[in-house]
Scaffold this motif. Structure first.
Motif, short mmCIF file in Angstrom:
data_model
loop_
_atom_site.label_atom_id
_atom_site.label_comp_id
_atom_site.label_asym_id
_atom_site.label_seq_id
_atom_site.Cartn_x
_atom_site.Cartn_y
_atom_site.Cartn_z
N ARG A 128 0.89 -1.56 -0.43
CA ARG A 128 -0.23 -0.41 -0.51
C ARG A 128 0.84 1.38 0.08
NH1 ARG A 128 -4.60 0.14 4.57
NH2 ARG A 128 -4.65 1.93 2.75
N SER A 129 0.34 2.49 -0.93
CA SER A 129 1.00 3.69 -0.78
C SER A 129 0.29 4.50 -0.58
CB SER A 129 1.60 3.80 -1.88
OG SER A 129 0.40 3.50 -3.16
N ASP A 130 -1.29 3.87 -0.45
CA ASP A 130 -1.79 5.26 0.20
C ASP A 130 -2.99 5.17 1.24
OD1 ASP A 130 -3.56 2.07 -0.16
OD2 ASP A 130 -4.72 3.46 -1.26
N LEU A 131 -1.88 5.06 2.56
CA LEU A 131 -2.32 5.02 3.51
C LEU A 131 -2.76 5.84 4.22
CD1 LEU A 131 0.60 3.36 4.86
CD2 LEU A 131 -1.13 2.14 4.97
N ALA A 132 -4.15 6.63 5.34
CA ALA A 132 -4.56 7.14 5.87
C ALA A 132 -5.14 7.49 7.38
CB ALA A 132 -5.78 7.72 5.07
N LEU A 133 -4.75 8.61 7.92
CA LEU A 133 -5.77 8.55 9.04
C LEU A 133 -7.12 9.44 8.80
CD1 LEU A 133 -3.09 9.52 11.53
CD2 LEU A 133 -3.59 7.80 11.75
N PRO A 160 -4.24 11.51 4.08
CA PRO A 160 -3.08 10.73 3.90
C PRO A 160 -1.51 10.47 4.00
CG PRO A 160 -3.82 12.08 2.29
CD PRO A 160 -5.04 11.73 3.46
N PHE A 161 -1.21 9.80 3.87
CA PHE A 161 0.20 9.42 4.49
C PHE A 161 0.86 8.32 3.37
CE2 PHE A 161 -1.42 7.07 7.41
CZ PHE A 161 -0.06 5.62 8.08
N ARG A 162 2.12 8.20 3.52
CA ARG A 162 3.26 7.67 3.36
C ARG A 162 4.04 7.20 4.58
NH1 ARG A 162 3.38 8.69 -3.01
NH2 ARG A 162 1.50 8.02 -3.80
N TYR A 163 4.66 6.19 4.61
CA TYR A 163 5.94 6.21 5.50
C TYR A 163 6.89 6.46 4.91
CZ TYR A 163 2.45 2.05 7.81
OH TYR A 163 2.03 2.22 8.94
N PRO A 164 8.15 7.02 5.47
CA PRO A 164 9.42 7.22 4.83
C PRO A 164 10.03 5.83 4.35
CG PRO A 164 9.31 8.06 6.97
CD PRO A 164 7.86 7.17 6.93
N GLY A 165 10.63 5.79 3.56
CA GLY A 165 11.06 4.87 3.16
C GLY A 165 10.34 3.60 2.39
N GLY A 166 9.69 3.78 2.46
CA GLY A 166 8.12 2.82 1.78
C GLY A 166 7.73 2.20 2.90
N ALA A 167 6.77 1.30 1.79
CA ALA A 167 5.63 0.03 3.06
C ALA A 167 6.49 -0.29 4.07
CB ALA A 167 5.07 -0.66 1.54
N HIS A 168 6.03 -0.65 4.99
CA HIS A 168 5.65 -1.70 5.68
C HIS A 168 4.67 -2.63 6.12
CE1 HIS A 168 8.63 1.14 8.00
NE2 HIS A 168 8.47 2.48 7.78
N TYR A 169 4.76 -4.02 6.68
CA TYR A 169 4.14 -4.84 6.88
C TYR A 169 3.28 -4.18 7.41
CZ TYR A 169 7.52 -8.61 4.58
OH TYR A 169 8.17 -9.24 3.57
#
Length: 187
Positions: A128-133, A160-169
């Motif tokens: 996912r690249s489309d995470l959100a709070l 919406p946000f993205r983790y620095p460094g890419g997706a996480h489990y």
């Protein structure tokens, strides 16, 4: 660091334990003979059970003054992903859709000002690249004649946000710092 790991561990255990039954706070019991010992928590007392078929997998629950706010996790039909308002008997009295389809909401938390934050942070496949709070203003601001004892949710904002460094489990836990209001996501 030990305090945060304890808080995170407790939050994970609490979410797991509350997926189908709401519990009253445990009653501390005094230690047997040691007057200097800290109280030990007893077992929780069930106060209501969620039985509505719309809540098949409650993943997060927040107690409010008049009931609970609950989210579903991993619904196969995204249009059925809702944020539910329950009364003190765990009966649904209100629901609201996300402003855009939530993919895998995992947890929610209440900030010091009463604002409810929902974390759409699930990512079992690390793609996912489309995470959100999502932010819900303090629910008591929306009392209505139809629900004077419990407030239906009416307004939801998406961040919406993205983790620095890419997706996480898959992340499962959202924590809100009690004084700063900062959000922490446990991955």
């Amino acid at each position: 660091m030990r305090r945060w790991s304890t808080v995170v561990g407790a939050a994970i255990c609490l979410i797991w334990a509350l997926t189908t039954t709401a519990y009253a706070a445990p009653t501390p019991t005094p230690a047997a003979a040691d007057n200097n010992a800290s109280p030990v928590a007893g077992s929780g007392t069930p106060i209501c059970k969620i039985t509505d078929s719309r809540l098949t997998e409650a993943s997060g629950i927040v107690a409010t003054a008049n009931g609970f706010i609950v989210i579903n996790d991993s619904n196969t039909n995204q249009s059925r992903e809702k944020i539910f308002t329950l009364d003190k008997n765990c009966k649904i009295v209100g629901q609201v859709s996300y402003p855009r389809a939530a993919l895998d909401p995992e947890d929610l938390a209440m900030a010091k000002d009463g604002t409810i934050w929902v974390a759409d942070i699930g990512d079992n496949n690390r793609v996912r690249s489309d995470l959100a709070l999502y932010r819900i203003p303090e629910p008591n601001a929306y009392r209505s004649a139809a629900f004077p004892a419990i407030t239906p949710v009416k307004v939801v904002e998406r961040f919406p946000f993205r983790y620095p460094g890419g997706a996480h489990y898959d992340a499962e836990t959202l924590l809100i710092h009690p004084t700063t209001g900062e959000a922490y996501i446990v991955t």
